[in-house]
Design a protein around this motif. Structure first.
Motif, PDB file in Angstrom:
ATOM      1  N   ASN A  19       0.843  -1.193   0.000  1.00 43.57           N
ATOM      2  CA  ASN A  19       0.000   0.000   0.000  1.00 43.57           C
ATOM      3  C   ASN A  19       0.881   1.245   0.000  1.00 43.57           C
ATOM      4  O   ASN A  19       0.950   1.983   0.987  1.00 43.57           O
ATOM      5  CB  ASN A  19      -0.946   0.022   1.206  1.00 43.57           C
ATOM      6  CG  ASN A  19      -1.903  -1.160   1.224  1.00 43.57           C
ATOM      7  OD1 ASN A  19      -2.493  -1.483   0.216  1.00 43.57           O
ATOM      8  ND2 ASN A  19      -2.023  -1.812   2.369  1.00 43.57           N
ATOM      9  N   SER A  53       2.556  -2.823  -5.609  1.00 42.80           N
ATOM     10  CA  SER A  53       3.097  -1.716  -4.810  1.00 42.80           C
ATOM     11  C   SER A  53       4.278  -1.029  -5.487  1.00 42.80           C
ATOM     12  O   SER A  53       4.271   0.198  -5.647  1.00 42.80           O
ATOM     13  CB  SER A  53       3.469  -2.213  -3.405  1.00 42.80           C
ATOM     14  OG  SER A  53       2.311  -2.644  -2.722  1.00 42.80           O
ATOM     15  N   THR A  79      -1.560   5.730  -1.061  1.00 48.57           N
ATOM     16  CA  THR A  79      -2.180   6.096   0.208  1.00 48.57           C
ATOM     17  C   THR A  79      -1.760   7.490   0.645  1.00 48.57           C
ATOM     18  O   THR A  79      -0.571   7.809   0.714  1.00 48.57           O
ATOM     19  CB  THR A  79      -1.805   5.088   1.308  1.00 48.57           C
ATOM     20  OG1 THR A  79      -2.268   3.787   0.940  1.00 48.57           O
ATOM     21  CG2 THR A  79      -2.429   5.475   2.642  1.00 48.57           C
ATOM     22  N   LYS A 107      -6.869   5.913   0.249  1.00 51.71           N
ATOM     23  CA  LYS A 107      -6.136   5.555  -0.961  1.00 51.71           C
ATOM     24  C   LYS A 107      -6.586   6.459  -2.107  1.00 51.71           C
ATOM     25  O   LYS A 107      -7.773   6.498  -2.438  1.00 51.71           O
ATOM     26  CB  LYS A 107      -6.376   4.093  -1.322  1.00 51.71           C
ATOM     27  CG  LYS A 107      -5.555   3.110  -0.502  1.00 51.71           C
ATOM     28  CD  LYS A 107      -5.605   1.730  -1.132  1.00 51.71           C
ATOM     29  CE  LYS A 107      -4.614   0.786  -0.470  1.00 51.71           C
ATOM     30  NZ  LYS A 107      -4.542  -0.511  -1.165  1.00 51.71           N
ATOM     31  N   ASP A 127      -7.370 -11.163  -6.432  1.00 46.21           N
ATOM     32  CA  ASP A 127      -7.405  -9.791  -6.937  1.00 46.21           C
ATOM     33  C   ASP A 127      -7.693  -9.803  -8.431  1.00 46.21           C
ATOM     34  O   ASP A 127      -8.532  -9.043  -8.936  1.00 46.21           O
ATOM     35  CB  ASP A 127      -6.063  -9.119  -6.649  1.00 46.21           C
ATOM     36  CG  ASP A 127      -6.074  -7.604  -6.873  1.00 46.21           C
ATOM     37  OD1 ASP A 127      -7.166  -7.011  -6.894  1.00 46.21           O
ATOM     38  OD2 ASP A 127      -4.985  -7.022  -6.999  1.00 46.21           O
ATOM     39  N   HIS A 177     -10.389  -0.201  -1.160  1.00 43.19           N
ATOM     40  CA  HIS A 177      -9.427   0.895  -1.037  1.00 43.19           C
ATOM     41  C   HIS A 177      -9.483   1.531   0.348  1.00 43.19           C
ATOM     42  O   HIS A 177      -8.456   1.950   0.907  1.00 43.19           O
ATOM     43  CB  HIS A 177      -9.697   1.962  -2.102  1.00 43.19           C
ATOM     44  CG  HIS A 177      -9.298   1.555  -3.475  1.00 43.19           C
ATOM     45  ND1 HIS A 177      -9.782   2.156  -4.612  1.00 43.19           N
ATOM     46  CD2 HIS A 177      -8.442   0.586  -3.909  1.00 43.19           C
ATOM     47  CE1 HIS A 177      -9.259   1.586  -5.678  1.00 43.19           C
ATOM     48  NE2 HIS A 177      -8.437   0.624  -5.274  1.00 43.19           N
ATOM     49  N   GLY A 206      -7.739  -0.683   2.885  1.00 46.63           N
ATOM     50  CA  GLY A 206      -6.295  -0.557   2.739  1.00 46.63           C
ATOM     51  C   GLY A 206      -5.777   0.744   3.296  1.00 46.63           C
ATOM     52  O   GLY A 206      -4.741   0.790   3.961  1.00 46.63           O
ATOM     53  N   ASP A 262      -4.363  -0.376   6.498  1.00 44.60           N
ATOM     54  CA  ASP A 262      -3.158  -0.869   5.824  1.00 44.60           C
ATOM     55  C   ASP A 262      -3.237  -2.378   5.605  1.00 44.60           C
ATOM     56  O   ASP A 262      -2.278  -3.115   5.819  1.00 44.60           O
ATOM     57  CB  ASP A 262      -1.900  -0.519   6.638  1.00 44.60           C
ATOM     58  CG  ASP A 262      -0.618  -0.667   5.816  1.00 44.60           C
ATOM     59  OD1 ASP A 262      -0.693  -0.493   4.578  1.00 44.60           O
ATOM     60  OD2 ASP A 262       0.442  -0.957   6.399  1.00 44.60           O
ATOM     61  N   LEU A 263      -4.388  -2.832   5.138  1.00 41.85           N
ATOM     62  CA  LEU A 263      -4.621  -4.260   4.917  1.00 41.85           C
ATOM     63  C   LEU A 263      -4.248  -4.660   3.492  1.00 41.85           C
ATOM     64  O   LEU A 263      -4.262  -3.828   2.581  1.00 41.85           O
ATOM     65  CB  LEU A 263      -6.099  -4.595   5.168  1.00 41.85           C
ATOM     66  CG  LEU A 263      -6.575  -4.433   6.613  1.00 41.85           C
ATOM     67  CD1 LEU A 263      -8.082  -4.629   6.694  1.00 41.85           C
ATOM     68  CD2 LEU A 263      -5.859  -5.429   7.525  1.00 41.85           C
ATOM     69  N   PRO A 264      -3.942  -5.949   3.265  1.00 43.41           N
ATOM     70  CA  PRO A 264      -3.581  -6.410   1.924  1.00 43.41           C
ATOM     71  C   PRO A 264      -4.763  -6.299   0.961  1.00 43.41           C
ATOM     72  O   PRO A 264      -5.850  -6.816   1.220  1.00 43.41           O
ATOM     73  CB  PRO A 264      -3.153  -7.866   2.139  1.00 43.41           C
ATOM     74  CG  PRO A 264      -3.741  -8.259   3.449  1.00 43.41           C
ATOM     75  CD  PRO A 264      -3.811  -7.024   4.275  1.00 43.41           C
ATOM     76  N   HIS A 265      -4.528  -5.645  -0.164  1.00 43.98           N
ATOM     77  CA  HIS A 265      -5.588  -5.319  -1.109  1.00 43.98           C
ATOM     78  C   HIS A 265      -6.300  -6.550  -1.660  1.00 43.98           C
ATOM     79  O   HIS A 265      -7.539  -6.606  -1.713  1.00 43.98           O
ATOM     80  CB  HIS A 265      -4.986  -4.498  -2.259  1.00 43.98           C
ATOM     81  CG  HIS A 265      -5.948  -4.146  -3.332  1.00 43.98           C
ATOM     82  ND1 HIS A 265      -7.025  -3.299  -3.124  1.00 43.98           N
ATOM     83  CD2 HIS A 265      -6.008  -4.523  -4.640  1.00 43.98           C
ATOM     84  CE1 HIS A 265      -7.704  -3.173  -4.257  1.00 43.98           C
ATOM     85  NE2 HIS A 265      -7.106  -3.905  -5.185  1.00 43.98           N
ATOM     86  N   CYS A 269      -8.660  -8.149   0.879  1.00 44.33           N
ATOM     87  CA  CYS A 269      -9.870  -7.331   1.059  1.00 44.33           C
ATOM     88  C   CYS A 269     -10.827  -7.536  -0.106  1.00 44.33           C
ATOM     89  O   CYS A 269     -12.038  -7.696   0.085  1.00 44.33           O
ATOM     90  CB  CYS A 269      -9.499  -5.849   1.185  1.00 44.33           C
ATOM     91  SG  CYS A 269      -8.574  -5.444   2.674  1.00 44.33           S
TER      92      CYS A 269
END
Length: 388
Positions: free
Chosen positions: A76, A104, A158, A165, A199, A272, A275, A279-282, A285
């Protein structure tokens, strides 16, 4: 089929190289672009895995060029990341960029690139087509099979002060060259393989039901869905399965072709915020939210969800449109469970008290503009609650 005057664009890198061994062409692409001193934008994980050193050495042997490295990108990537990368770019007198890694590093590199030629701060470019000058020559070398940032006009950064985001959607941040080599993906651990694969599935599903979908993006999306459904489990089970890795590279690229042009929906608009806030993994999520947002969207695109079920390998013969659409949702849930995605947002530490502010921000996210059903603020809050 168009029902009103409307123009659809199609954006893609100038050059794309796919297949085992494709990364060995980096040197020739640098030479073709006339670049003399590329900055490699990557992260500590890629450097720790020895991939950065391998690429630097290869370029040195091929061209006699020493590449400075900025490997401070974090998951992120933030506005600070971008501005620090720009400082490295200027300090080393660079004239081009190689982003190396997953979404990233690619997004951070894009942020550096747009500022290198346009100036200002990254916040100035939030929104659609805010830049006026092209990035420097840009080669995106991909090491995951999910985000498709190596080939899209999307850049997600971010804003640390707002915990939001920023979505930068600009055709000028499309990399000049995209390279997808499954050899560089073989070291991805199962969890990352699963998250990035889901994703890619989310990109394809959202693009297929998007209000901006076209026959071109539909073809890309359905093939991507089929490839993910067929190969993700194998890639998670055995990272050395190069056939599965290769097919997942095609899946994520096709999904990128779809959403890069049809855009996305409320899965991404909501992910978004998770995240940016936590700050979580996209990818995780997206995977958790996908069946819940899809259930909400189902009445708007029922036949298309039936198509998605078929693309995922499900037999819907003899079923009603509604039953076929429900099969798609169950198939998504089963795939997600099989590859080890958490069952809900609570497992990620998401708190109900934060849902309203995240929902408010999700309603402002550009990705939501092409969602097939228009949710109210209360709808978005409820979807978050359902996903807890």
């Amino acid at each position: 089929m168009a029902v009103q005057e409307q123009v659809f664009g199609f954006f893609i890198p100038t050059v794309t190289l796919m297949g085992i061994g494709a990364h060995k062409e980096i040197g020739s692409q640098i030479k073709t672009l006339g670049a003399k001193k590329p900055l490699i934008v990557t992260d500590k994980g890629i450097t720790g895995a020895g991939i950065t050193e391998k690429i630097v050495k290869m370029i040195k042997e091929d061209l006699g060029v020493t590449c400075p490295v900025f490997d401070e990108t974090i998951p992120n990537p933030t506005d600070k990341n971008v501005h620090d990368g720009l400082e490295a770019y200027k300090k080393n007198g660079c004239d081009s960029i190689i982003s190396l890694g997953g979404g990233s590093p690619h997004d951070c590199g894009k942020g550096v690139g747009i500022l290198a030629t346009n100036g200002g701060k990254i916040h100035d470019y939030e929104g659609v087509n805010k830049s006026t000058k092209n990035m420097p020559p840009f080669i995106a070398v991909n090491t995951t099979a999910g985000t498709a940032s190596e080939m899209t006009r999307f850049c997600i950064i971010t804003d640390l002060s707002r915990k939001v985001k920023m979505a930068i959607v600009d055709w000028r941040v499309t990399p000049t060259v995209a390279i997808n080599d499954p050899l560089l993906m073989a070291g991805m651990p199962p969890g990352l393989t699963a998250a990035t694969g889901m994703d890619a599935l989310t990109h394809a599903v959202e693009a297929y039901v998007s209000t901006a979908a076209t026959p071109v993006t539909d073809a890309c999306a359905l093939k991507a869905i089929s490839l993910v459904a067929t190969n993700l489990r194998a890639a998670v089970a055995n990272g050395a399965d190069m056939a599965a890795r290769d097919q997942m590279a095609y899946a994520e690229y096709l999904a990128g072709m779809a959403f890069n042009n049809a855009s996305l929906g409320h899965v991404h608009a909501m992910a978004h915020q998770l995240g940016g806030f936590y700050d979580l993994p996209h990818g995780v999520c997206n995977a958790i939210l996908l069946p819940h947002v899809s259930k909400f969207n189902l009445i708007a695109k029922m036949e298309r969800f039936g198509d998605i079920a078929t693309a995922m390998g499900e037999n819907i013969k003899g079923l009603s449109k509604r039953a076929a659409a429900d099969v798609a949702l169950e198939s998504i849930k089963t795939l997600s469970k099989d590859v080890g995605i958490p069952g809900g947002l609570t497992e990620l530490g998401v708190k109900e008290k934060d849902l309203k502010i995240m929902a408010e921000n999700a309603q402002k996210d550009a990705c939501g503009l092409t969602n097939p059903r228009c949710p109210t603020l209360d709808d978005v809050i409820q979807i978050y609650k359902n996903a807890l």
